[in-house]
Design a protein around this motif. Structure first.
Motif, PDB file in Angstrom:
ATOM      1  N   THR A 191       0.776  -1.077  -0.019  1.00 41.94           N
ATOM      2  CA  THR A 191       0.041  -0.061   0.197  1.00 41.94           C
ATOM      3  C   THR A 191       0.858   1.067   0.090  1.00 41.94           C
ATOM      4  O   THR A 191       0.665   2.173  -0.783  1.00 41.94           O
ATOM      5  CB  THR A 191      -0.955   0.040   1.121  1.00 41.94           C
ATOM      6  N   ALA A 192       1.783   1.209   0.895  1.00 36.96           N
ATOM      7  CA  ALA A 192       2.927   2.167   0.838  1.00 36.96           C
ATOM      8  C   ALA A 192       3.511   2.494  -0.273  1.00 36.96           C
ATOM      9  O   ALA A 192       3.608   3.460  -0.920  1.00 36.96           O
ATOM     10  CB  ALA A 192       3.937   2.240   1.870  1.00 36.96           C
ATOM     11  N   LEU A 193       3.893   1.552  -1.043  1.00 39.55           N
ATOM     12  CA  LEU A 193       4.343   1.571  -2.449  1.00 39.55           C
ATOM     13  C   LEU A 193       3.503   2.302  -3.395  1.00 39.55           C
ATOM     14  O   LEU A 193       3.821   3.066  -4.308  1.00 39.55           O
ATOM     15  CB  LEU A 193       4.846   0.408  -3.105  1.00 39.55           C
ATOM     16  N   ARG A 194       2.197   1.975  -3.283  1.00 39.17           N
ATOM     17  CA  ARG A 194       1.490   2.415  -4.469  1.00 39.17           C
ATOM     18  C   ARG A 194       0.986   4.046  -4.029  1.00 39.17           C
ATOM     19  O   ARG A 194       0.668   4.759  -5.101  1.00 39.17           O
ATOM     20  CB  ARG A 194       0.051   1.664  -4.586  1.00 39.17           C
ATOM     21  N   ARG A 195       0.829   4.253  -3.057  1.00 37.84           N
ATOM     22  CA  ARG A 195       0.491   5.730  -2.564  1.00 37.84           C
ATOM     23  C   ARG A 195       1.823   6.861  -2.929  1.00 37.84           C
ATOM     24  O   ARG A 195       1.709   7.897  -3.137  1.00 37.84           O
ATOM     25  CB  ARG A 195       0.453   5.713  -0.895  1.00 37.84           C
ATOM     26  N   ALA A 196       3.000   5.915  -2.913  1.00 36.48           N
ATOM     27  CA  ALA A 196       4.116   6.801  -3.433  1.00 36.48           C
ATOM     28  C   ALA A 196       4.483   6.779  -4.692  1.00 36.48           C
ATOM     29  O   ALA A 196       5.316   7.497  -5.190  1.00 36.48           O
ATOM     30  CB  ALA A 196       5.398   6.337  -2.492  1.00 36.48           C
ATOM     31  N   GLY A 197       3.604   6.270  -5.402  1.00 34.62           N
ATOM     32  CA  GLY A 197       3.601   6.132  -6.815  1.00 34.62           C
ATOM     33  C   GLY A 197       4.663   5.265  -7.385  1.00 34.62           C
ATOM     34  O   GLY A 197       4.993   5.567  -8.559  1.00 34.62           O
ATOM     35  N   LEU A 198       5.345   4.363  -6.572  1.00 40.45           N
ATOM     36  CA  LEU A 198       6.265   3.339  -6.975  1.00 40.45           C
ATOM     37  C   LEU A 198       5.689   2.147  -7.604  1.00 40.45           C
ATOM     38  O   LEU A 198       4.633   1.405  -7.077  1.00 40.45           O
ATOM     39  CB  LEU A 198       7.139   3.242  -5.836  1.00 40.45           C
ATOM     40  N   VAL A 199       6.221   1.374  -8.244  1.00 41.56           N
ATOM     41  CA  VAL A 199       6.006   0.173  -8.882  1.00 41.56           C
ATOM     42  C   VAL A 199       6.171  -0.775  -7.914  1.00 41.56           C
ATOM     43  O   VAL A 199       7.188  -0.805  -6.923  1.00 41.56           O
ATOM     44  CB  VAL A 199       6.783  -0.081 -10.011  1.00 41.56           C
ATOM     45  N   VAL A 200       5.302  -1.801  -7.721  1.00 46.97           N
ATOM     46  CA  VAL A 200       5.420  -3.069  -6.665  1.00 46.97           C
ATOM     47  C   VAL A 200       6.188  -4.207  -7.566  1.00 46.97           C
ATOM     48  O   VAL A 200       5.635  -4.703  -8.512  1.00 46.97           O
ATOM     49  CB  VAL A 200       4.043  -3.471  -6.389  1.00 46.97           C
ATOM     50  N   PRO A 201       7.294  -4.567  -7.201  1.00 46.48           N
ATOM     51  CA  PRO A 201       7.895  -5.633  -8.077  1.00 46.48           C
ATOM     52  C   PRO A 201       7.032  -7.078  -7.730  1.00 46.48           C
ATOM     53  O   PRO A 201       6.581  -7.212  -6.773  1.00 46.48           O
ATOM     54  CB  PRO A 201       9.391  -5.768  -7.151  1.00 46.48           C
ATOM     55  N   GLY A 202       7.082  -7.643  -8.925  1.00 47.34           N
ATOM     56  CA  GLY A 202       6.547  -8.939  -9.072  1.00 47.34           C
ATOM     57  C   GLY A 202       5.076  -9.243  -8.987  1.00 47.34           C
ATOM     58  O   GLY A 202       4.441  -8.506  -8.138  1.00 47.34           O
ATOM     59  N   GLN A 203       4.537  -9.412 -10.034  1.00 49.78           N
ATOM     60  CA  GLN A 203       3.103  -9.582 -10.228  1.00 49.78           C
ATOM     61  C   GLN A 203       2.457 -10.563  -9.165  1.00 49.78           C
ATOM     62  O   GLN A 203       1.107 -10.135  -9.034  1.00 49.78           O
ATOM     63  CB  GLN A 203       2.547  -9.872 -11.487  1.00 49.78           C
TER      64      GLN A 203
END
Length: 273
Positions: A259-271
């Protein structure tokens, strides 16, 4: 066949001495009459089996181990002295054999054997050193010496730690040792290392746990207070491995960081995360 008493580890040291015919070997005791206790037998590891197999190459028999924990007799009230029809070692499980020899290995300081006791002193000194020292000593040993050392539980634990170090050193990115500990270390060794204290333990255990603790604390702090700059400073392999570790810790950790990654606009590694 090689088995140890229920609940106890099997040491190959005395077994090798018994079957080698060498001077100073322990006496081989045989009991051929009277009742036999209905013991539960446990498989030895492939490594333990391979270290002793060569000693039986000239015997007119077959060296085997049970495929799983198995009683000598699973139906003692039904089977009789005249024959067994149960699923135990004496019954259908080994029905193809008309004679079964069970060799129980009981090594240790109480064996009264000078060769074994000398080896115990050697392995104790080996385990009392730091990792760099034990590694140097291990690399000087030949395969025979290593197989003798691996007859001791402490050395087996050291070898698992050593294997973790080797795999982590060959991996790219951060948190390789922690991820290896969680995924590749045998569960029984994990439990022993987790239970080990922070003092009065073997130096190589303390060093190993210190590295695990440092990697763990980094990821705990990152999850509690997510900082995009800290995350971005990790390698690509390290970021992927961090999420694998969080997933092992539980969905709460993984969802929090994701969630923190998405809020920061960063890509979440690994589908698959």
């Amino acid at each position: 066949m090689t088995y140890g008493p229920p609940g106890q580890a099997v040491s190959t040291t005395e077994l090798q001495l018994v079957v080698s015919g060498s001077a100073g070997r322990p006496e081989a005791n045989a009991r051929t009459s009277g009742a036999v206790t209905n013991l539960q037998l446990f498989p030895v590891s492939d490594f333990e089996l391979s270290t002793v197999y060569a000693h039986f190459s000239d015997c007119n028999g077959e060296l085997r181990t049970v495929p799983q924990a198995m009683w000598l007799c699973t139906s003692p009230k039904v089977c009789t002295a005249a024959g067994h029809g149960c699923d135990g070692v004496l019954g259908r499980a080994f029905a193809a054999y008309d004679r079964i020899h069970i060799l129980a290995c009981r090594g240790g300081a109480d064996s009264g054997n000078a060769v074994v006791e000398a080896l115990i002193r050697e392995t104790s000194a080996f385990l009392d050193a730091d990792y760099a020292t034990t590694l140097a000593a291990w690399e000087r040993m030949d395969e025979t010496e290593r197989s003798r050392y691996l007859g001791f539980e402490g050395v087996i634990l050291w070898y698992q730690v050593h294997s973790g170090h080797l795999r982590a050193a060959a991996a790219e990115g951060e948190f390789a040792l922690l991820q290896d500990f969680q995924s590749a270390m045998p569960k029984d060794c994990q439990e022993i290392l987790r239970a080990a204290g922070d003092t009065d333990e073997w130096p190589w255990v303390l060093e190993y746990k210190a590295r695990l603790r440092a990697e763990t604390e980094f990821l705990v702090d990152l999850e509690r207070s997510f900082t995009p700059a800290v995350w971005s400073g990790l390698s690509e392999a390290g970021r992927t491995r961090a999420l694998e570790v969080y997933r092992e810790w539980g969905p709460g950790y993984l969802d929090s960081v994701r969630t923190a990654l998405r809020r920061a606009g960063l890509v979440v590694p690994g589908q698959d995360f």
